[in-house]
Scaffold this motif. Structure first.
Motif, mmCIF file in Angstrom:
data_model
loop_
_atom_site.group_PDB
_atom_site.id
_atom_site.type_symbol
_atom_site.label_atom_id
_atom_site.label_comp_id
_atom_site.label_asym_id
_atom_site.label_seq_id
_atom_site.Cartn_x
_atom_site.Cartn_y
_atom_site.Cartn_z
ATOM 1 N N GLN A 163 57.311 32.216 45.176
ATOM 2 C CA GLN A 163 57.268 31.730 46.469
ATOM 3 C C GLN A 163 57.483 32.947 47.494
ATOM 4 N N ALA A 164 56.806 33.069 48.374
ATOM 5 C CA ALA A 164 56.768 34.186 49.451
ATOM 6 C C ALA A 164 58.047 34.313 50.032
ATOM 7 N N LEU A 165 58.744 35.470 50.153
ATOM 8 C CA LEU A 165 59.956 35.719 50.715
ATOM 9 C C LEU A 165 59.773 35.469 52.296
ATOM 10 N N LYS A 166 60.496 34.530 52.936
ATOM 11 C CA LYS A 166 60.291 34.160 54.359
ATOM 12 C C LYS A 166 61.779 34.072 55.014
ATOM 13 N N PRO A 167 62.305 35.065 55.450
ATOM 14 C CA PRO A 167 63.454 35.301 56.052
ATOM 15 C C PRO A 167 63.598 34.207 56.994
ATOM 16 N N ASP A 168 62.926 33.839 58.038
ATOM 17 C CA ASP A 168 63.251 32.900 58.866
ATOM 18 C C ASP A 168 63.507 31.505 58.035
ATOM 19 N N ALA A 169 63.219 31.297 57.092
ATOM 20 C CA ALA A 169 63.263 30.042 56.368
ATOM 21 C C ALA A 169 64.623 29.602 56.208
ATOM 22 N N LEU A 170 65.791 30.755 56.376
ATOM 23 C CA LEU A 170 67.145 30.581 56.193
ATOM 24 C C LEU A 170 67.583 29.841 57.306
ATOM 25 N N ALA A 171 66.906 30.096 58.158
ATOM 26 C CA ALA A 171 67.609 29.279 59.796
ATOM 27 C C ALA A 171 67.490 27.675 59.425
ATOM 28 N N ASP A 172 66.375 27.366 58.790
ATOM 29 C CA ASP A 172 66.521 25.433 58.326
ATOM 30 C C ASP A 172 67.571 25.381 57.573
ATOM 31 N N HIS A 173 68.146 26.353 56.764
ATOM 32 C CA HIS A 173 69.096 25.956 55.587
ATOM 33 C C HIS A 173 70.672 26.019 56.379
ATOM 34 N N ILE A 174 70.651 27.064 57.266
ATOM 35 C CA ILE A 174 72.070 27.342 57.902
ATOM 36 C C ILE A 174 72.341 26.877 59.240
ATOM 37 N N VAL B 103 80.751 49.619 58.868
ATOM 38 C CA VAL B 103 81.377 48.482 58.811
ATOM 39 C C VAL B 103 82.273 48.536 60.057
ATOM 40 N N ARG B 104 82.954 49.613 60.734
ATOM 41 C CA ARG B 104 83.558 49.368 61.809
ATOM 42 C C ARG B 104 82.872 49.454 62.852
ATOM 43 N N GLN B 105 81.541 49.501 62.866
ATOM 44 C CA GLN B 105 80.603 49.436 64.173
ATOM 45 C C GLN B 105 79.922 47.957 63.747
ATOM 46 N N GLY B 106 80.399 47.240 62.826
ATOM 47 C CA GLY B 106 79.876 45.802 62.706
ATOM 48 C C GLY B 106 78.734 45.578 62.182
ATOM 49 N N ARG B 107 78.270 46.837 61.520
ATOM 50 C CA ARG B 107 76.593 46.606 60.975
ATOM 51 C C ARG B 107 76.952 46.032 59.404
ATOM 52 N N GLY B 108 76.108 45.145 58.961
ATOM 53 C CA GLY B 108 76.208 44.682 57.728
ATOM 54 C C GLY B 108 74.695 44.796 57.102
ATOM 55 N N LEU B 109 74.440 43.949 55.956
ATOM 56 C CA LEU B 109 73.297 44.064 55.197
ATOM 57 C C LEU B 109 73.042 42.330 54.760
ATOM 58 N N TRP B 110 71.577 42.296 54.662
ATOM 59 C CA TRP B 110 71.289 41.090 53.928
ATOM 60 C C TRP B 110 70.178 41.502 52.924
ATOM 61 N N LEU B 111 70.540 40.896 51.689
ATOM 62 C CA LEU B 111 69.853 41.050 50.505
ATOM 63 C C LEU B 111 68.927 39.870 50.226
ATOM 64 N N LEU B 112 67.617 39.931 50.284
ATOM 65 C CA LEU B 112 66.933 38.468 50.045
ATOM 66 C C LEU B 112 65.983 38.769 48.819
ATOM 67 N N GLY B 113 65.821 37.897 47.993
ATOM 68 C CA GLY B 113 64.945 37.947 46.789
ATOM 69 C C GLY B 113 65.006 37.112 45.925
ATOM 70 N N ASN B 114 64.477 37.379 44.804
ATOM 71 C CA ASN B 114 64.488 36.354 43.692
ATOM 72 C C ASN B 114 65.524 36.447 42.697
ATOM 73 N N LYS B 115 65.912 35.558 41.859
ATOM 74 C CA LYS B 115 67.116 35.517 41.329
ATOM 75 C C LYS B 115 66.827 36.772 40.206
ATOM 76 N N GLY B 116 67.980 37.352 39.937
ATOM 77 C CA GLY B 116 68.138 38.132 38.856
ATOM 78 C C GLY B 116 67.642 39.661 39.059
ATOM 79 N N THR B 117 67.134 39.849 40.476
ATOM 80 C CA THR B 117 66.728 41.086 40.748
ATOM 81 C C THR B 117 67.627 42.179 41.287
#
Length: 244
Positions: free
Chosen positions: A204-215, A91-105
């Protein structure tokens, strides 16, 4: 007065000062900076809320739901567990996490576990469902609103770890995109860590770059530099299959 329960080995006063009997002058104790930081965190929690609801407190790998997630999603759980073991440095070095997937996993539970461990390490933590955060910002424009817009923006900018749930849920419009960009960009500029989750419908396939269209591309680009590749979690909704 700063934290009166802070146990200082130097025996300073309640405001973090020591007194030099020779010079007859007060000077700041080595603990004062930490005590000021803790008071700021306490004020932040008092104004904009605590880090986790009851369901996601006291999480432990020896019991459900974490033990079940570790069994079903070993790779994701191992990644999160290793990150949490060094959460202070990450956290102090600014590193985070992204958890991407289906609901309820188990994405939300893993994200709250990181938040829990960060708080246990003495870091300030703020968790918000992204839709709720945007609604709070919208409501803060009203006269005499509490918390104020500035309190919310200051909190999401300066808290050491910001945990956002369901980033992909809010319907994008110009105002939503502007607020998301402001939050992410301010943290990006200050090298502040973010942990966030986002859903993809089952089947549906997990497509990380699809988030760019949303945000928005600008927000997505900054997030990717802050969190790296997403942790992928696929499968059916565990809450529905077991009624939990």
């Amino acid at each position: 007065m700063l934290d009166p329960d802070f146990d200082c080995p130097n025996g300073c006063d309640a405001n973090g000062f020591l007194f030099d009997e020779v010079t007859r002058q007060a000077y700041p104790c080595s603990c004062r900076e930490e005590r000021l930081r803790r008071r700021a965190h306490g004020d932040m929690e008092a104004s904009v809320g605590r880090y986790a609801p009851p369901r996601f407190q006291d999480l432990d790998w020896s019991s459900l739901p974490l033990s079940g997630i570790a069994e079903r999603h070993t790779a994701a759980a191992t990644h999160v567990r290793r990150f949490a073991e060094r959460v202070g440095d990450n956290v102090r070095q600014g590193r985070g996490l992204w958890l991407l997937g289906n609901k309820g996993t188990g994405k939300t539970t893993l994200a709250y576990y990181v938040a829990q461990q960060a708080r246990a390490a003495g870091l300030s933590v703020l968790t918000r469902n992204t839709t709720d955060l945007l609604n709070e910002l919208r409501d803060s424009y009203k006269p005499d609103a509490q918390p104020t817009t500035r309190q919310i923006i200051d909190a999401v900018t300066h808290v050491e770890l910001l945990h956002l749930e369901d980033v992909s849920v809010p319907r994008p419009n110009d105002w939503v995109l502007e607020q998301l960009y402001t939050i992410v960009n301010r943290r990006y500029e200050h090298n502040k860590a973010i942990v966030f989750t986002s859903d993809t419908p089952f089947g549906q396939a997990l497509k990380p770059d699809a988030l760019a269209d949303h945000i928005g591309e600008r927000t997505y680009s900054r997030l990717m530099q802050m969190v790296g590749d997403p942790i992928l979690m696929t499968g059916q909704d565990y809450r529905l299959t077991v009624g939990a």
